[in-house]
Scaffold this motif. Structure first.
Motif, PDB file in Angstrom:
ATOM      1  N   LEU A 114    -109.222  -0.901  15.122  1.00 42.95           N
ATOM      2  CA  LEU A 114    -108.605   0.231  14.429  1.00 42.95           C
ATOM      3  C   LEU A 114    -109.684   0.869  13.571  1.00 42.95           C
ATOM      4  O   LEU A 114    -110.310   0.196  12.756  1.00 42.95           O
ATOM      5  N   ASP A 118    -107.130   4.827  10.911  1.00 43.39           N
ATOM      6  CA  ASP A 118    -106.009   4.158  11.569  1.00 43.39           C
ATOM      7  C   ASP A 118    -105.848   4.603  13.025  1.00 43.39           C
ATOM      8  O   ASP A 118    -104.802   4.441  13.623  1.00 43.39           O
ATOM      9  N   ARG A 177    -102.367  -4.176  13.142  1.00 47.20           N
ATOM     10  CA  ARG A 177    -101.784  -3.455  12.006  1.00 47.20           C
ATOM     11  C   ARG A 177    -100.927  -4.387  11.142  1.00 47.20           C
ATOM     12  O   ARG A 177    -100.959  -4.309   9.909  1.00 47.20           O
ATOM     13  N   ASN A 178    -100.157  -5.258  11.783  1.00 48.68           N
ATOM     14  CA  ASN A 178     -99.327  -6.203  11.031  1.00 48.68           C
ATOM     15  C   ASN A 178    -100.176  -7.183  10.230  1.00 48.68           C
ATOM     16  O   ASN A 178     -99.869  -7.507   9.080  1.00 48.68           O
ATOM     17  N   LEU A 180    -103.133  -6.609   9.076  1.00 49.91           N
ATOM     18  CA  LEU A 180    -103.750  -5.883   7.965  1.00 49.91           C
ATOM     19  C   LEU A 180    -102.786  -5.750   6.784  1.00 49.91           C
ATOM     20  O   LEU A 180    -103.206  -5.780   5.623  1.00 49.91           O
ATOM     21  N   LYS A 181    -101.501  -5.608   7.083  1.00 54.21           N
ATOM     22  CA  LYS A 181    -100.513  -5.526   6.007  1.00 54.21           C
ATOM     23  C   LYS A 181    -100.420  -6.853   5.259  1.00 54.21           C
ATOM     24  O   LYS A 181    -100.296  -6.886   4.036  1.00 54.21           O
ATOM     25  N   GLN A 184    -104.263  -7.681   3.590  1.00 51.90           N
ATOM     26  CA  GLN A 184    -105.060  -6.572   3.086  1.00 51.90           C
ATOM     27  C   GLN A 184    -105.915  -6.957   1.880  1.00 51.90           C
ATOM     28  O   GLN A 184    -107.023  -6.453   1.707  1.00 51.90           O
TER      29      GLN A 184
END
Length: 343
Positions: A114, A118, A177-178, A180-181, A184
């Motif tokens: 990514l 994004d 993405r999940n 990274l949440k 983070q």
């Protein structure tokens, strides 16, 4: 298992090529056929350069690392891929090759990216047998390429391509993405490098080695440059430059250059890193007219003077003490004489 170590060293080198500011999800898959102390099938999950979890055929479950959050839900696609693609594919290939050596080792390195806006980037998968890459898949911008020394049947290749484009790639991006949440705080931390420019004498050549060392930085992306009189030193003159991990999760890098004893140039080192607002520049300061080794005689001279001064102080104190004792003894004798006369 030396070939496994070679593969991981190549992986560490590959990790440094990811664009600064981007993030990536890595799957490191190992399948071993033969008697070893390791699980037959294992997968290590990495977010950027952080190991976030592990799966193997003995535990048969995903184990998150360095996090208390249950992450089983965000890696479900990976288990699907392992059941339907990776493990059967390895077994079939090992049977097809019919190697007799034991153990037989298959590895897969796969990652998706990514970018900092994004935007989904590329996905690359490499397959290796006994430490040598045999197959490579690349997908980006709806274009799929597959390279292999062995020709795959057209139908099988189309099925493999479809599964890669419609399942593996979008699922990898969603999982990234999940992750990274949930991670983070870990992936966004920044630690400034400690940079030193060191000169060390070389007894064999009579010259010296100038080394620029940056250590203790995170993330791993760093640009370290040696300058001679304000101009970058050519790459072929420099040794080192490998990115190495520290025990605390940070990184280090060293670049070195050998110079002659008659070298009169001025050397500096600069580092640019995400944790720095501006480029950090470090100078190498020494007297070009004085040999580098002359520092040692100077230090010895100072130590000799200190020893002489210390000896003088000790002698003076001893003489002063002896004089005081004589005066005290004389005074005591006089007092005894006076007392005898009085009596």
């Amino acid at each position: 298992m030396s070939k496994l170590l070679v593969f991981l060293c190549v992986l560490l080198s590959a990790l440094t090529t990811v664009l600064t500011g981007s993030h990536s999800l890595w799957l490191l898959v190992t399948y071993i056929k033969g008697e070893t102390p390791f699980p037959e099938f294992s997968v290590t999950f990495m977010l950027d350069d952080l190991t976030v979890g592990h799966y193997n055929s003995e535990t048969k479950r995903y184990i998150p690392r360095d996090n208390t959050t249950n992450e089983d839900d965000i890696v479900s696609y990976i288990f699907y891929a392992m059941r339907h693609d990776l493990q059967p594919f390895h077994v079939a290939r090992l049977t097809f090759k019919n190697y007799t050596k034991s153990p037989q080792l298959y590895q897969v390195m796969s990652h998706c990216e990514l970018w900092d806006n994004d935007k989904p980037g590329q996905m690359i998968s490499k397959i290796a047998f006994s430490g040598s890459t045999t197959d490579e898949m690349h997908f980006y911008d709806n274009k799929f390429t597959y390279e292999s020394p062995q020709k795959m049947a057209t139908l099988s290749l189309e099925l493999f391509k479809w599964r890669h484009e419609t399942i593996n790639y979008p699922s990898c991006i969603a999982t990234l993405r999940n992750y990274l949440k949930k991670r983070q705080t870990q992936v966004n931390k920044k630690v400034k490098p400690r940079v030193r420019l060191i000169q060390k004498a070389l007894t064999d050549s009579g010259g010296s080695r100038v080394s620029c060392l940056a250590t203790g930085f995170y993330p791993r992306h760093i640009n370290l440059t040696l300058f001679r009189d304000g101009q970058p030193v050519a790459d072929h003159e420099i040794t080192g430059g490998d990115l190495l991990p520290n025990d605390d999760g940070t990184y280090q890098m060293r670049k070195s250059l050998e110079i002659s004893a008659a070298d009169k140039h001025t050397y500096t080192c600069s580092a640019t890193h995400l944790s720095l607002d501006n480029r950090m520049t470090v100078d190498l300061e020494y007297n070009h007219g004085e040999p580098f080794n002359s520092v040692i005689p100077s230090v010895l001279t100072v130590l000799a003077l200190a020893l002489v001064f210390g000896a003088a102080v000790i002698t003076w104190r001893k003489q002063h003490a002896d004089s005081s004792n004589r005066e005290y003894s004389s005074a005591s004798t006089s007092e005894e004489t006076v007392d005898t006369s009085s009596s």
